[in-house]
Every structure is written in C-alpha cells, then in structure tokens.
Design a protein around this motif. Structure first.
Motif, short mmCIF file in Angstrom:
data_model
loop_
_atom_site.label_atom_id
_atom_site.label_comp_id
_atom_site.label_asym_id
_atom_site.label_seq_id
_atom_site.Cartn_x
_atom_site.Cartn_y
_atom_site.Cartn_z
N VAL A 223 93.58 -0.72 23.98
CA VAL A 223 94.22 -0.85 25.38
C VAL A 223 95.02 -2.01 24.72
N GLY A 224 96.53 -2.45 25.37
CA GLY A 224 97.63 -3.45 25.80
C GLY A 224 98.23 -3.15 24.52
N ARG A 225 99.58 -4.54 23.78
CA ARG A 225 101.01 -3.71 24.07
C ARG A 225 100.34 -2.97 22.48
N ILE A 226 101.44 -2.14 21.79
CA ILE A 226 101.84 -1.77 21.00
C ILE A 226 102.31 -2.05 19.46
N ALA A 227 101.82 -3.08 18.89
CA ALA A 227 102.65 -3.50 18.15
C ALA A 227 101.88 -3.75 17.04
N PRO A 228 102.63 -4.76 15.83
CA PRO A 228 101.45 -5.13 14.95
C PRO A 228 101.18 -5.90 14.48
N VAL A 249 88.37 10.34 19.42
CA VAL A 249 89.72 10.67 20.13
C VAL A 249 90.35 9.48 19.80
N CYS A 250 91.14 8.75 19.66
CA CYS A 250 91.56 7.71 20.35
C CYS A 250 92.75 7.59 21.23
N VAL A 251 92.71 6.99 22.09
CA VAL A 251 93.62 7.04 22.66
C VAL A 251 94.66 5.39 22.61
N PHE A 252 96.07 5.50 22.50
CA PHE A 252 96.17 3.54 22.74
C PHE A 252 96.84 3.81 24.15
N ASP A 259 109.34 -0.49 17.73
CA ASP A 259 110.17 1.10 16.62
C ASP A 259 109.58 1.88 15.77
N ALA A 260 109.24 1.23 14.64
CA ALA A 260 108.54 1.93 13.93
C ALA A 260 107.21 2.96 13.98
N LEU A 261 106.82 1.20 14.64
CA LEU A 261 104.84 2.23 15.17
C LEU A 261 104.80 2.75 15.96
N ARG A 262 106.25 3.36 16.85
CA ARG A 262 106.24 4.54 17.52
C ARG A 262 106.33 5.81 16.74
N ALA A 263 107.27 5.73 15.84
CA ALA A 263 107.48 6.47 14.87
C ALA A 263 106.04 7.25 14.25
N GLU A 264 105.59 5.87 13.58
CA GLU A 264 104.60 5.87 13.16
C GLU A 264 103.29 7.43 13.83
N LEU A 265 103.01 5.97 14.67
CA LEU A 265 101.69 6.74 16.24
C LEU A 265 102.30 8.75 15.89
N GLU A 266 104.02 8.91 16.68
CA GLU A 266 104.49 10.27 17.09
C GLU A 266 104.11 11.50 15.27
N ALA A 287 86.70 3.72 32.66
CA ALA A 287 85.85 4.25 33.20
C ALA A 287 85.44 5.76 31.62
N LEU A 288 86.06 6.32 31.51
CA LEU A 288 86.01 7.37 30.42
C LEU A 288 85.62 7.30 29.12
N ALA A 289 85.66 6.06 28.62
CA ALA A 289 86.14 5.69 27.29
C ALA A 289 84.09 5.26 26.41
N ASP A 290 83.92 5.71 25.64
CA ASP A 290 82.66 5.72 24.58
C ASP A 290 82.80 3.61 24.54
N LEU A 291 84.10 3.55 23.76
CA LEU A 291 84.64 2.53 23.46
C LEU A 291 85.57 1.38 23.17
N ASN A 292 85.55 -0.14 23.07
CA ASN A 292 86.72 0.05 23.13
C ASN A 292 87.58 -0.83 22.26
N LEU A 293 88.29 -0.63 21.01
CA LEU A 293 88.87 -0.41 19.91
C LEU A 293 89.68 -2.23 19.62
N MET A 294 89.90 -3.08 19.44
CA MET A 294 90.21 -4.25 19.66
C MET A 294 90.76 -4.94 17.96
N PRO A 295 91.44 -4.38 17.38
CA PRO A 295 91.98 -4.59 16.15
C PRO A 295 92.86 -5.75 15.80
N SER A 296 93.51 -6.87 16.97
CA SER A 296 94.23 -7.55 16.70
C SER A 296 94.44 -8.32 15.84
N SER A 297 95.02 -8.43 14.76
CA SER A 297 95.00 -10.35 14.31
C SER A 297 94.78 -11.26 14.55
#
Length: 392
Positions: A223-228, A249-252, A259-266, A287-297
């Motif tokens: 959950v959050g901005r989709i950014a490097p 399943v992973c939901v962003f 834009d580069a990340l948009r292309a990579e994800l798509e 509420a529907l998730a099993d796990l929250n992932l935060m791979p931020s730097s």
C-alpha cells in the motif's frame, strides 16, 4: 484576506498556522487531526500548494482559512522564490501563536519566512527526508538546508525516534534537537482503530469475492505510492522468487509516480500481480489481506504498518529509518536487513505454511497498535507541542 492578530489579543482563541508543500498532507496525512484541532477551539490557517481539486476538498472541510502557495515538491527556483515571497508576506501581516512547517520544501521556506516575519513561536515538524540514502556532496547540501530550516525554528519535532537519531548522526546539534523531539511513540496521525480493524470471516470472504480473489489465495498487499523508494522492484522480485506458489497474489494499492515502474508492473506477465489505484477504502484491502509488505528504503514513520497492525495483519519490512518505529519486530511483523529478499522470501514461505496461526498473531499486533498509537492520544500530543501555552 485581512491581517489578523494572535488569538490572545483578539478572540481569545489560539491561532495556528500550518504550512505543507502539497495539500495531500492535509487531506490524507492530516485527516481527522485538523478537525480535532478545530474542535478544540483552535483557529487554523492552512498554507499549501497542490491541485485545484485538492484545495477545493480542503476548503470543503471548513477547517479555517486556506492559502494557496506556489509550492512545488521538486526544486523549481522561480516557483520556490515566489513561494518564499508569498509566505514572507502572509507571515508578516498575520500574527500567530504558533507556525508549524512540515514536509521538506515547506519546512525550509516556511521556517525562513516565519523568522523573517518575526513569528513568536515556530515549529519544524519533520515527517521524513528524500535524501535518506544519498551520499557525499549531494547529501551534504540537503543536510545543510535542513540545518538552516531547523535553525530558523524554535522547536523541532520528529514523527519517529529513528528519524530523530538519523538527524543526530548527521551532526545537527542537541541545541536544535531537544531530547523530547518525538511525541509519544511517534507517528504523524496515529491510527483510527474503529476504521482499521479485523473483520468477520464472512465479511473477509465477501471482500475477496468483490476483488476477484479466491478464499484460498494468500494475499499480499503493498500500500502506498508506486515509486522506486517504496521498493516496488523488490516486491516484484519477491513475486518472481515465489513463482512456484500459484496461490500467492500481490496487490499494489496506490498510484504510479514512475512511468518505468508502471511499464514493469504492467509487463510483469504474472496474473498473481495486480494493481489497484489509490482509494478511500484502503481498510478493506487490509481486511482481505494475509500480509502487508513494505519494501521501502526509507519512511518518515510508516503509518501503513500501524494501519495493517490495527487491522490484525502482520507487516514484513526492511529495518530502515521510520519502519523500525512502526513495525515491532516479532509483535506486529518482521524486520530484515534492507534488500535481503532471500530472508523476506523465507519469512513469507513460513507464514504461508503456518497460515492458521496468523489470526492469533494479528490479534497481538492489533493490541500493540491500539496501545501505542491511539489517534486521540497522538492528536493531543501534537496539540500540546504546537501550542504549549494553551494546551501544554
């Protein structure tokens, strides 16, 4: 707008000016908090940049006066100079009991303008810093600008203890950074535990059905901005490592800022990787998730982690500034050395195998979040720091 004196000399109500770079900080990060301030009898003036739509939304909340300032997140010399001139003018003709500047650009320009306008109490509120992972001369430049901003303030407040420690390591003096620089356990807005809460199995199943997710899927949310800097590529790398598990399943959940990340994800060519634009019902995704992932730097605090905890969902993250405050290792989630995807993979596989235990662990995480980050307590802490003469 006509100049106004401080509260003590006019209506008797304390007058508070809040300055942020983008209206998003008021509409999202300050949701509920500003209403709390208003309801405590504080007269608010809100200064920010941002979209017309965002400013219109802010005005609809009837919090106080709204000043549109030419603030931009990116370095823009012309706009930055214009914003400084605007702020100097408004902070000269309007008098406040306290001026609080937050978010990097606004903290720098607002602190300088407040000093030039001779405001009697100026607060720098540090939510995070974009240069956390910079090195060398470039980092020195940003540290110097922060030093200027903090030197122009009477008080500095951090939203996390690890953020405070990071600034101290950069050589900022203890005189500028008092020992009580972090209110309570940290966080900028606490967590609404009535909104973020565990759901009954039937409601969770219904939410999954609406989202097109099966009940037996192991759902990871990011959950959050989709950014490097938010670690999107590391999350995709994790999903590639888990390719042998078709039910993962992973939901962003968030908007693209790259834009580069948009292309990579798509172009991921993986039906297990999905995208949901930023939405107002993010609590349903927890509420529907099993796990929250935060791979931020880096994070200022990582409020998403305590929202997940309050929802009864554990967080897996890296042990970086901000996240080591919002994730209690072994209680509300698990922390790993930054970039160690192998360790994260092992943890996720372990959680999948003992999925039946996650509910009980989620209950422990929620108790921790409620105890440490109750929203009313967090708001009261900030009000006492912003206006110590009235609420301290």
């Amino acid at each position: 707008m006509m100049p106004q004196k401080t509260g003590s000399k006019s209506t008797g109500q304390p007058r508070l000016a809040l300055i942020v770079t983008d209206v998003y900080a008021f509409n999202v990060l300050g949701r509920g908090q500003l209403e709390f301030f208003r309801n405590q009898g504080v007269m608010l003036d809100l200064y920010c940049g941002g979209s017309k739509e965002g400013l219109a939304e802010l005005k609809r909340r009837n919090l106080g006066r709204v000043f549109a300032i030419a603030l931009r997140r990116e370095p823009r010399p012309f706009w930055d100079l214009l914003a400084l001139v605007q702020l100097v003018f408004f902070l000269t003709v309007n008098r406040y009991d306290s001026v609080v500047c937050s978010t990097p650009k606004a903290m720098l320009l607002g602190s300088i303008a407040g000093a030039m306008g001779r405001q009697k109490y100026r607060v720098a509120l540090i939510r995070g810093r974009a240069y956390e992972n910079y090195v060398g001369f470039k980092r020195w430049i940003f540290v110097t600008l922060d030093r200027l901003a903090l030197a122009s303030a009477h008080r500095t407040i951090f939203i996390s203890h690890s953020q405070h420690e990071a600034f101290m390591k950069d050589g900022l003096s203890k005189k500028i950074l008092p020992e009580d620089a972090v209110p309570g356990h940290g966080s900028s807005n606490g967590v609404d535990t009535s909104r973020f809460k565990p759901r009954e199995p039937s409601e969770k199943a219904a939410l999954r059905q609406q989202a097109g997710l099966s009940e037996d899927s192991f759902v990871i949310v990011v959950v959050g901005r989709i950014a490097p800097d938010k670690g999107t590529r590391l999350a995709l790398k994790l999903m590639r490592a888990l390719r042998d598990l078709p039910n993962v399943v992973c939901v962003f959940v968030g908007n693209f800022e790259d834009d580069a990340l948009r292309a990579e994800l798509e172009d991921a060519d993986d039906a297990r990787v999905r995208h949901q634009p930023a939405c107002s019902n993010v609590e349903d995704w927890f509420a529907l998730a099993d796990l929250n992932l935060m791979p931020s730097s880096r994070e200022g605090f990582g409020n998403v982690a305590i929202e997940a905890a309050a929802s009864g969902v554990l967080t897996v993250a890296f042990d970086v500034v901000g996240l080591r405050d919002s994730v209690s290792d072994g209680i509300s989630g698990h922390l790993f050395t930054y970039g160690d995807i192998k360790a994260v993979e092992r943890q996720v596989r372990s959680m999948i195998l003992r999925r039946q235990d996650l509910h009980a662990e989620g209950e422990t995480a929620r108790r921790w979040a409620v105890e440490h980050f109750d929203q009313q307590t967090v708001w009261s802490n900030y009000l006492s720091l912003f206006l110590p003469r009235h609420f301290g």
